[in-house]
Design an enzyme around this catalytic site. Structure first.
Site, short mmCIF file in Angstrom:
data_model
loop_
_atom_site.label_atom_id
_atom_site.label_comp_id
_atom_site.label_asym_id
_atom_site.label_seq_id
_atom_site.Cartn_x
_atom_site.Cartn_y
_atom_site.Cartn_z
CE LYS A 122 -4.53 0.72 0.34
NZ LYS A 122 -5.55 -0.28 -0.02
N1 GLU Z 1 -7.30 -0.09 -3.22
C1 GLU Z 1 -8.01 -1.29 -3.49
C2 GLU Z 1 -8.03 -2.21 -2.28
O1 GLU Z 1 -7.93 -1.77 -1.16
C3 GLU Z 1 -7.51 -1.97 -4.77
C4 GLU Z 1 -6.05 -2.30 -4.80
C5 GLU Z 1 -5.56 -2.76 -6.16
O2 GLU Z 1 -6.33 -2.81 -7.10
O3 GLU Z 1 -4.36 -3.06 -6.27
O4 GLU Z 1 -8.23 -3.40 -2.38
#
Ligand code: GLU
Length: 430
Positions: A122
């Site tokens: 993240k």
């Molecule tokens: N931000 C989204 C999540 O929390 C998607 C992450 C992604 O597509 O890599 O799952």
């Protein structure tokens, strides 16, 4: 509010108040319950909890009025045993290191539960992007991307949208990365269609929520037709959830965003609300509804409650007052461990984040596959595959929860942790 940095990367889990206050400790509380169910030994637990790599970068931005703002950005790569690191980037005042660690670790377990070949990561910049101009946002995004680009790669780490980031921001990230490394569309997912994005990516998280609800409702004995639904948050996930569930025959009765909330027991006119929100950037002031304090949305009269905003909003005190018999975690970690214990005691069904909001990263996987194949899928194919992946994952979580007598959340953690542990062992990592 920025939190104080913890003394160690992995906080001790002895102090319950500290666990409640620290999002990474809270996620690790669930991890520990899942790891116990999966029979993971202590030293491996420490390995699986600890983030592999954490990058902190300065992000200088020349604001339109001439001031220089120096912001702080992060990218945390939590675990890569099952594939390249994968996860979104958020722009939010609460996106500090512990929040990003928590979210990165959730991605590790989420990608494993839905069995797509990725690890967890993240990123984020600790900033309120709402007052920023397009020019300021573009500069900030490009600088952040350049500074973290050393640890990105199509087979290494692939960012995506999250809170307050969208397809335009992914386009700027792709361009900033490409200017150093050459044209690489697969370096980010959630891009605009014109730049190699996937049909259905924008609606994917909410579409996944809808598929899990359709599969779970008959098995857990609740109805969707005419069910009263309340949604906290009207960003990408909340607004798409309102649209899709409204079309499916649910009655959307309550919605809130940071500016305000609205309630109408007979059902909110969602298509008109979407127009109002596009014009005014808030649900507040929408005609034909009662005004609701955003703080009261979680405890309003409804059958299905969908937190679709920030983490940690349902603590023990809120959990005692929730009226909905079903809570659907479209947001990441919306329920604290103490809140979770209260919901369990009260018999509230909780469909956990690892499973229920995985539609976004599942379609990100399809986008990455399409970029590698240099081939475009149809929307019908994307949604068909999404339904297959997320419904399969629901079945596995449900069966494990019944067989092991575990809450759905801990069953999901148990499955995710077992898969990551197995990959770690097979690779001979330690
Ligand atoms: N931000 C989204 C999540 O929390 C998607 C992450 C992604 O597509 O890599 O799952």
């Amino acid at each position: 509010m920025p939190r104080a940095a913890p003394a160690t990367v992995v906080p001790a889990d002895s102090d319950l108040a500290a666990i409640e206050a620290n999002p990474f400790a809270a996620v690790n509380r669930y991890f520990d319950l899942g790891a116990t169910a999966a029979g993971i030994e202590n030293d491996y637990r420490m390995l699986l909890k600890t983030p592999y790599r954490e990058m902190r970068v300065e992000v200088p931005v020349r604001m339109d009025d001439g001031r220089l703002e120096v912001l702080i950005g992060y990218r945390v790569q939590h675990n890569g045993a099952r594939g390249p690191y994968k996860g979104g980037v958020r722009y939010h005042p609460e996106a500090d290191l512990d929040e990003i660690r928590a979210l990165a670790s959730i991605m590790t377990w989420k990608t494993a539960v839905v069995d797509i070949p990725f690890g967890g990561a993240k990123g984020g910049i600790q900033v309120d992007p709402k007052p920023m101009s397009q020019n300021e946002l573009k500069q900030m995004t490009r600088r952040y991307t350049e500074h973290i680009s050393y640890i990105l790669g199509i087979n290494r780490d692939i960012p995506a949208p999250d809170m307050n980031t969208n397809a335009q921001i992914m386009a700027w990230m792709m361009d900033a990365y490409g200017s150093k490394h050459g044209y690489t569309p697969g370096i980010v997912t959630g891009k605009p269609l014109e730049l190699g994005g996937s049909p259905g990516r924008e609606s994917a998280t909410a579409q996944g929520v809808a598929y899990v609800l359709q599969a779970a409702a008959p098995e857990l004995d609740f109805k969707l037709q005419d069910a009263r639904v309340a949604i906290q948050g009207f960003g990408n996930v909340g607004s798409w959830a309102a649209r899709i569930l409204d079309k499916m025959g649910c009655r959307i009765v309550g919605i809130s965003d940071i500016m305000g909330g609205i309630y109408n027991g007979d059902g909110i006119d969602v298509p008109r609300l979407l127009k109002h929100n596009a014009d005014t950037k808030t649900v507040k002031g929408f005609k034909g509804c009662d005004e609701l304090d955003p703080g009261d949305l979680l405890t309003c009269e409804c059958d299905i409650l969908i937190p679709a905003a920030v983490g940690g909003v349902i603590d023990a005190e809120v959990a005692e007052r929730i009226k909905a018999p079903v809570v659907v975690e479209a947001a990441n970690h919306p329920v604290t461990p103490a809140g979770d214990a209260v919901l369990e005691r009260r018999g509230v069904i909780v469909l956990p984040d690892l499973l229920v909001n995985a539609g976004g990263v599942i379609v990100s996987y399809f986008e990455w596959v399409q970029n590698i194949q240099e081939f475009r899928w149809t929307l019908a194919r994307v949604n068909e595959e999404l339904e297959r992946f997320i419904t399969d994952a629901w079945r596995q979580v449900r069966v494990t929860s019944l067989q092991e007598r575990l809450p759905l959340r801990i069953a999901a953690y148990m499955i995710g942790i077992s898969r990551v542990m197995e990959a770690t062992r097979l690779r001979g990592y330690v």
